[in-house]
Design a protein around this motif. Structure first.
Motif, PDB file in Angstrom:
ATOM      1  N   ARG A  42      42.069  39.554  49.331  1.00  0.00           N
ATOM      2  CA  ARG A  42      41.859  40.239  47.754  1.00  0.00           C
ATOM      3  C   ARG A  42      40.581  40.514  48.334  1.00  0.00           C
ATOM      4  O   ARG A  42      40.786  41.506  47.017  1.00  0.00           O
ATOM      5  CB  ARG A  42      42.238  38.500  47.160  1.00  0.00           C
ATOM      6  CG  ARG A  42      43.660  38.469  47.195  1.00  0.00           C
ATOM      7  CD  ARG A  42      44.172  37.523  45.921  1.00  0.00           C
ATOM      8  NE  ARG A  42      43.266  36.416  45.575  1.00  0.00           N
ATOM      9  CZ  ARG A  42      43.561  35.156  46.754  1.00  0.00           C
ATOM     10  NH1 ARG A  42      44.800  34.725  47.362  1.00  0.00           N
ATOM     11  NH2 ARG A  42      43.191  33.903  46.429  1.00  0.00           N
ATOM     12  N   LYS A  43      39.545  39.771  48.193  1.00  0.00           N
ATOM     13  CA  LYS A  43      38.389  40.761  47.478  1.00  0.00           C
ATOM     14  C   LYS A  43      37.862  41.528  48.658  1.00  0.00           C
ATOM     15  O   LYS A  43      37.691  42.563  47.153  1.00  0.00           O
ATOM     16  CB  LYS A  43      37.183  39.294  47.882  1.00  0.00           C
ATOM     17  CG  LYS A  43      37.180  38.403  46.436  1.00  0.00           C
ATOM     18  CD  LYS A  43      36.193  37.234  47.600  1.00  0.00           C
ATOM     19  CE  LYS A  43      36.070  35.640  46.353  1.00  0.00           C
ATOM     20  NZ  LYS A  43      35.287  34.612  46.939  1.00  0.00           N
ATOM     21  N   ASP A  63      40.215  44.352  46.833  1.00  0.00           N
ATOM     22  CA  ASP A  63      38.680  45.148  45.253  1.00  0.00           C
ATOM     23  C   ASP A  63      38.096  45.824  45.783  1.00  0.00           C
ATOM     24  O   ASP A  63      37.759  47.255  44.972  1.00  0.00           O
ATOM     25  CB  ASP A  63      38.682  43.887  44.409  1.00  0.00           C
ATOM     26  CG  ASP A  63      39.773  43.339  43.926  1.00  0.00           C
ATOM     27  OD1 ASP A  63      40.918  44.034  44.116  1.00  0.00           O
ATOM     28  OD2 ASP A  63      39.691  41.815  43.430  1.00  0.00           O
TER      29      ASP A  63
END
Length: 417
Positions: free
Chosen positions: A223-224, A227
């Protein structure tokens, strides 16, 4: 003729020794570089081993250390093979030289016996006066002179061959001692490797027990990174759009001028993102320079070991993709630009900074910086410091990427070996 042969033998020996020496030196440098990486990984493992929970970084570090230890053993094998070749070559030369020395001694002994039989001046004079004519007498005088010179040359050749044999035997002794040292070193490395494989096995068992936690960690990482990737893609796309609009405006103004002057309007050519990014001479030069340095770009940190490579990875039952390489370095290490260019953006996400540089239609991305020393729009030079690497639970690890447009490239193909 024999002196010439000795000279050629010495030259060949010197060249052969130089070639082997260069190869041995290269292998030694390679082995020392591998050892520095192993020590860097071990220092980091010692620092992160206090963590109560096993991390992906620790697993990657152990895997990288095992890979490097296997590489080191392979280098030692090459060193041993190299020495075996030298020993074989030198042994053959010693046998050949000893054979030549035996023949030379026989020939020289015959010359000495002949010289002893004709050593007094009376016998030499009678040998000359016994000639049938003046021409023959002259030739006999020249023969006696040349015989003396030849005997001296043969003595020098004999002495040179003896010295060459002694030198080669000394080299052989040195080769054998080096081989014995390398074989001992190899055994020690194999013991260390076995110990580290046992450590790896324990970690793999621990992964199985913590499978759920590792899946959660990987999901959070994905997820990081998604982003971060989105921010990078958006910044690159924005740069492409700016370049496109600028090129279209320049083309529109050029067409207006052509119409006003009564000249034909230039045909519209289909353009790519790359052509927009390299539209200016400066950008085109940067792009060409970056591409010409493929395989020769400097590392972004001074001390380095790749703990995670480019491409697909699997940890337990979870899989993920790395769009760059993860480089373990030292605490407080300076992160430097691998090529000249311009700062595309500086962004803080999840507590650390990301710096992206543009080099024509190429981009380099530096993630996990604690501090930065550049700002958007700054021009940077090759090896200029961009910031300081951050250290988290996995240690001081820099994530480094290279892109062309929106395409991810394997950085290992671009940085110096």
């Amino acid at each position: 003729m024999k002196l010439q042969k000795l000279f050629l033998t010495i030259i060949f020996t010197a060249i052969t020794s130089l070639v082997f020496a260069q190869t041995s030196a290269e292998l030694k440098r390679n082995k020392e570089a591998i050892q520095r990486e192993i020590e860097l990984l071990q220092r980091n493992l010692n620092e992160t081993s206090s963590n109560k929970r096993l991390t992906l970084g620790q697993i990657r570090a152990v895997n990288a250390k095992i890979r490097l230890m296997q590489n080191k053993i392979a280098v030692i094998n090459s060193e041993v093979k190299n020495l075996d070749n030298q020993i074989h070559e030198n042994s053959n030369e010693v046998r050949t030289l000893k054979g030549q020395l035996g023949q030379l001694k026989k020939e020289y002994a015959s010359m000495i016996r002949f010289a002893q039989r004709n050593q007094n001046a009376y016998e030499k004079m009678m040998f000359v006066f016994a000639a049938d004519n003046f021409n023959q007498a002259y030739k006999r005088i020249k023969y006696l002179q040349q015989f003396g010179q030849y005997r001296k040359k043969q003595a020098d050749y004999l002495q040179g061959t003896q010295k060459n044999i002694e030198y080669k035997i000394g080299v052989l002794d040195k080769n054998l001692r080096e081989k014995s040292t390398l074989l001992t070193e190899q055994e020690h490395e194999k013991v260390k490797l076995s110990k580290n494989k046992s450590e790896q096995s324990v970690m793999l068992n621990q992964i199985s027990r913590q499978e759920k936690q590792f899946k959660q960690d990987l999901a959070a990482r994905k997820r990081k990174q998604a982003d971060i990737d989105r921010a990078i893609r958006n910044a690159i796309q924005k740069e492409i759009e700016l370049a496109r609009r600028k090129a279209e405006e320049e083309e529109r103004l050029a067409n207006q001028k052509a119409i006003a002057e009564g000249r034909p309007v230039a045909a519209v050519k289909e353009k790519t993102n790359s052509s927009y990014l390299t539209a200016s001479p400066e950008a085109a030069k940067l792009s060409a320079g970056f591409e010409n340095n493929r395989g020769r770009l400097p590392w972004p940190v001074a001390q380095y070991s790749i703990v995670e490579r480019f491409g697909a990875h699997t940890e337990g039952q979870a899989s993920y993709n790395n769009d760059g390489i993860n480089i373990l370095t030292e605490n407080g290490a300076a992160v430097k630009a691998v090529f000249e260019g311009k700062v595309l953006f500086v962004r803080e996400l999840y507590g650390t900074y990301i710096v992206a540089l543009i080099h024509g239609d190429y981009f380099t991305i530096y993630q996990n910086l604690k501090t930065v020393s550049v700002a958007k729009g700054d021009k940077v030079e090759t090896k200029q410091t961009l910031g300081i690497v951050a250290s988290k639970e996995d240690g001081p690890v820099l994530h480094f990427e290279i892109m062309r447009g929106q395409n991810k490239l394997n950085p290992e193909a671009w940085i110096a070996k």
